[in-house]
Enzyme design. Structure first.
Site, short mmCIF file in Angstrom:
data_model
loop_
_atom_site.label_atom_id
_atom_site.label_comp_id
_atom_site.label_asym_id
_atom_site.label_seq_id
_atom_site.Cartn_x
_atom_site.Cartn_y
_atom_site.Cartn_z
N GLN A 166 -40.74 -41.72 116.10
CA GLN A 166 -41.01 -40.38 115.57
C GLN A 166 -40.56 -39.31 116.57
O GLN A 166 -40.97 -39.33 117.73
CB GLN A 166 -42.51 -40.19 115.30
CG GLN A 166 -42.79 -38.84 114.67
CD GLN A 166 -44.27 -38.59 114.42
OE1 GLN A 166 -45.09 -38.67 115.34
NE2 GLN A 166 -44.62 -38.30 113.19
N TYR A 201 -47.99 -29.71 114.10
CA TYR A 201 -47.01 -29.62 115.18
C TYR A 201 -45.87 -28.69 114.75
O TYR A 201 -45.92 -28.10 113.67
CB TYR A 201 -46.55 -31.03 115.58
CG TYR A 201 -47.68 -31.79 116.24
CD1 TYR A 201 -48.09 -31.48 117.53
CD2 TYR A 201 -48.39 -32.77 115.54
CE1 TYR A 201 -49.15 -32.14 118.13
CE2 TYR A 201 -49.46 -33.43 116.14
CZ TYR A 201 -49.84 -33.11 117.43
OH TYR A 201 -50.90 -33.74 118.02
N ARG A 254 -54.87 -47.07 112.13
CA ARG A 254 -55.99 -47.65 112.87
C ARG A 254 -56.21 -49.11 112.49
O ARG A 254 -56.66 -49.92 113.32
CB ARG A 254 -57.26 -46.82 112.60
CG ARG A 254 -57.21 -45.45 113.24
CD ARG A 254 -58.22 -44.52 112.63
NE ARG A 254 -57.90 -44.23 111.25
CZ ARG A 254 -58.66 -43.54 110.42
NH1 ARG A 254 -59.82 -43.09 110.85
NH2 ARG A 254 -58.29 -43.32 109.18
N CYS A 270 -61.05 -52.20 110.63
CA CYS A 270 -61.24 -50.95 111.37
C CYS A 270 -62.49 -50.25 110.83
O CYS A 270 -62.70 -50.17 109.62
CB CYS A 270 -60.01 -50.08 111.14
SG CYS A 270 -60.23 -48.35 111.56
N CYS A 322 -63.95 -45.24 113.11
CA CYS A 322 -64.86 -44.47 113.97
C CYS A 322 -64.08 -43.49 114.86
O CYS A 322 -64.69 -42.68 115.55
CB CYS A 322 -65.68 -45.41 114.84
SG CYS A 322 -64.71 -46.29 116.08
N CYS A 368 -60.44 -44.49 118.97
CA CYS A 368 -59.06 -44.63 119.47
C CYS A 368 -58.47 -43.27 119.79
O CYS A 368 -57.85 -43.09 120.85
CB CYS A 368 -58.19 -45.37 118.45
SG CYS A 368 -58.32 -44.77 116.75
N CYS A 423 -59.90 -49.57 121.27
CA CYS A 423 -60.50 -49.78 119.94
C CYS A 423 -61.87 -50.41 120.11
O CYS A 423 -62.05 -51.30 120.94
CB CYS A 423 -59.59 -50.71 119.14
SG CYS A 423 -60.21 -51.16 117.51
N GLU A 482 -78.96 -67.32 114.92
CA GLU A 482 -79.41 -65.95 114.74
C GLU A 482 -80.86 -65.98 114.30
O GLU A 482 -81.20 -66.68 113.35
CB GLU A 482 -78.53 -65.24 113.70
CG GLU A 482 -79.05 -63.92 113.18
CD GLU A 482 -79.28 -62.88 114.29
OE1 GLU A 482 -78.36 -62.62 115.07
OE2 GLU A 482 -80.41 -62.34 114.34
#
Ligand SMILES: Cc1cc2nc3c(=O)[nH]c(=O)nc-3n(C[C@H](O)[C@H](O)[C@H](O)COP(=O)(O)O)c2cc1C
Length: 591
Positions: free
Chosen positions: A100, A175, A323, A344, A347, A350, A362, A411
């Site tokens: 980019q 931008y 993400r 993902c 949140c 990142c 991450c 558990e």
């Protein structure tokens, strides 16, 4: 076959599948902007995961446009060897490579870019870096505009020399090109300001110059079609520019939305967990109806069914997974094998940590941005492994050591997830509004991945009172999390279950940094000690995550990665505690 796995063309380039990694700043370059081993390892993890088109992060065509420290350099020939190495490795891995070209315009500072920032108009710009300071850039003269257009063309030629298949022009997110689109930021009265045609002129001049400079290369135009603020560009105008870009012979359109001035906040550019899945898909569907070139959609498309439907329904030709690929570089291979993914959370840790100067990382993928550290994984083999605790650290560990081992997770609760099941009930997770669904899906997928790889779960089993269940194991991994002091545990879980944390006054309290620090760290204590004492001579015992020290989820999960994959666990500060039990250990084991 899943339509996402079928090849498709962008201009002259055949992409092996419909999955694109969009540009995402990593800050893995060195201070000058040279590609480092870490940069290569980060991208190669996604290449080996099967992504069809890898887009290298935003790189400015000229010095004045550099927007972050340790941004990759493309504005000078001296960056060519590093870029060439990166492209060669991507090609050897079977993916196509894009990069980019993005110019920060007024969205940078002299101490970051090394020059006076430039913009369509000299108005105050907030700068997204380590401070919230604003700057007033220099208004670009027509001659300076032509210079910058030429810089884009020269940088594109450099990318072609390096071997890239595609080059992407960044006309999004506030931008430089996007600053020309937004009337609030573009107050010009010459041929680059005023009417939509004039505001679009700079970006389209860049596109035409790049097209002319790199024949044979695919040129992708990435545009925010909707800015989400009064004075920004509405999608009626964004769609129009997208059509003009197609007419100016862009080979594909990458349709995104948002601007750093968006309301209610700039977060929408990278929609956090509270936003719906496929947040911007309707925008790309609109554009796709109007053009005949491929359209790339982006924005919360990480659910495999959602991504598949985006292309199958004709709303897009490609899906860009941002993400999602940070969290799970193997997403494409898992789609191929119909396996559950590491999902993902949205949140935004990142991106948010970058504001403080950090490189990419991450919460759920402890290897992200540290791929070189994990380049020679050394997992246990041929062992019977007991994991105590089915929270995110325990589940992550179990999911990473299934190969060649027999893994059982114990558990004490009836359900997996541990404290993570409550994270979504609080008002905030890290810096974003929490959503239970995000945590539920993450846990469900992690459990499904474990089950698929043969992990045995024993719920409702408190090993503290049934230590004999640990006897057959070679390795015991203590992932029992932290416990609340002052009997706060049952009170707080009940309060969270009842939704009390979302009540207006309480929500403010739960969102206050000091309270959160106390509630999550000070009010909890590590639990590893009592479980490590249950080990018998000869057994290897390791403690990970909050069981060692109450802390942030990111460090807790990272310690699971380290314990599972490194011969000598090193850490971000939360090293897994490991010992071979000669006799029953005594004393505290908190690190
Ligand atoms: C860490 C990070 C860095 C990003 N850097 C860029 C960038 O350099 N250029 C850009 O156009 N978008 C950037 N983005 C936005 C992504 O390309 C993408 O549009 C956004 O994350 C939404 O997609 P997702 O929901 O799949 O993550 C970045 C996003 C993240 C999370």
């Amino acid at each position: 076959m899943n339509i996402l796995l079928t090849p498709a063309r962008i201009g002259p380039v055949e992409i092996p599948n419909r999955i694109v990694m969009p540009p995402m700043t990593t800050r893995t370059a060195d201070g000058e902007g040279f590609v480092t081993d870490d940069t290569v390892a980060y991208y190669m993890a996604r290449v080996s995961g099967g992504v069809g088109l890898i887009t290298i992060e935003m790189a400015s065509p000229e010095r004045a446009g550099r927007h972050r420290r340790r941004e990759i350099g493309v504005y000078d020939d001296r960056f060519l060897p590093g870029l060439t190495r990166l492209v060669n490795e991507i090609h050897q891995g079977g993916a196509k490579a894009s990069i980019q070209l993005g110019h920060a315009g007024g969205h940078t500072r002299a101490d970051i870019c090394g020059e006076t920032p430039i913009a369509p108009s000299a108005i105050a710009h907030p700068v997204y870096e380590t401070t919230l300071a604003t700057i007033v850039p220099e208004e670009m003269t027509p001659a300076r505009i032509r210079e910058t257009v030429q810089a884009f063309a020269a940088a594109a030629m450099r990318t072609q020399k390096a071997g890239f298949d595609c080059v992407e022009i960044h006309a999004a997110h506030g931008y430089l090109i996007s600053q020309f689109h937004a009337p609030f930021e573009n107050r010009r009265t010459d041929e680059y300001g005023g009417s939509l045609e004039n505001r679009a002129r700079f970006g389209l001049d860049v596109l035409r110059a790049v097209k002319a400079a790199v024949p044979g290369m695919a040129v992708i135009y990435r545009i925010s079609v909707e800015d989400f603020f009064p004075g920004g560009m509405p999608c009626s105008e964004g769609n129009r520019i997208a059509i003009w870009a197609a007419e100016a012979r862009a080979d594909a359109l990458h349709v995104t939305a948002g601007h750093y001035r968006s309301l209610p906040s700039a977060q929408i550019v990278i929609p956090p967990m509270i936003y719906p899945e496929a947040t911007f898909l309707d925008f790309s569907a609109e554009v796709k109806k109007a053009v005949r070139i491929p359209v790339i959609a982006v924005g919360r498309l990480g659910d495999p069914a959602t991504a598949t439907a985006a292309v199958a329904s004709g709303k897009a030709d490609f899906v860009a997974l941002g993400r999602t690929l940070i969290a799970d570089p193997q997403w494409v291979q898992k789609l191929r094998r119909n396996e559950p993914i590491r999902r993902c959370l949205a949140c935004n840790t990142c991106i948010n940590e970058m504001r403080g100067g950090a490189r990419i990382g991450c919460v759920v993928n402890g290897a992200a941005g540290r791929e070189t550290l994990f380049s020679n994984p050394a997992s246990p083999r041929g062992e019977r492994i007991a994991v105590i605790g089915a929270g995110p650290a325990g589940l992550t560990y179990a999911s990473l050591v299934t190969e060649g081992n027999e893994v059982t997770v114990f558990e004490k609760d009836k359900r997996p997830g541990g404290a993570f099941r409550y994270a979504g009930k609080a008002p905030l997770f890290q810096e974003v509004e929490a959503s239970e669904r995000s945590f539920d899906l993450y846990i469900a997928d992690l459990v499904a991945a474990c089950l698929r790889k043969g992990v045995v779960f024993r719920f409702d089993t408190d090993v503290a009172t049934a230590a004999e269940v640990l006897a057959p194991f070679d390795r015991i991994v203590v992932a029992t999390g932290a416990a609340y002091r002052f009997h706060l545990g049952s009170i707080s879980t009940k309060a969270l279950d009842w939704g009390v944390a979302r009540w207006p006054g309480v929500s403010r309290l739960f969102s206050a940094p000091l309270f959160r620090h106390w509630f999550y760290y000070r009010a909890r204590r590590a639990t590893a000690g009592r479980f490590m004492r249950l080990a018998k001579p000869g057994q290897i015992v390791i403690a990970i995550g909050d069981a060692i020290r109450p802390g942030k989820s990111k460090e807790a999960i990272a310690s699971a990665f380290e314990a599972a994959l490194l011969p000598e666990p090193r850490s971000l500060g939360l090293s897994p505690v490991s010992q071979r039990s000669a006799a029953a250990p005594s004393g505290p084991v908190n690190a």
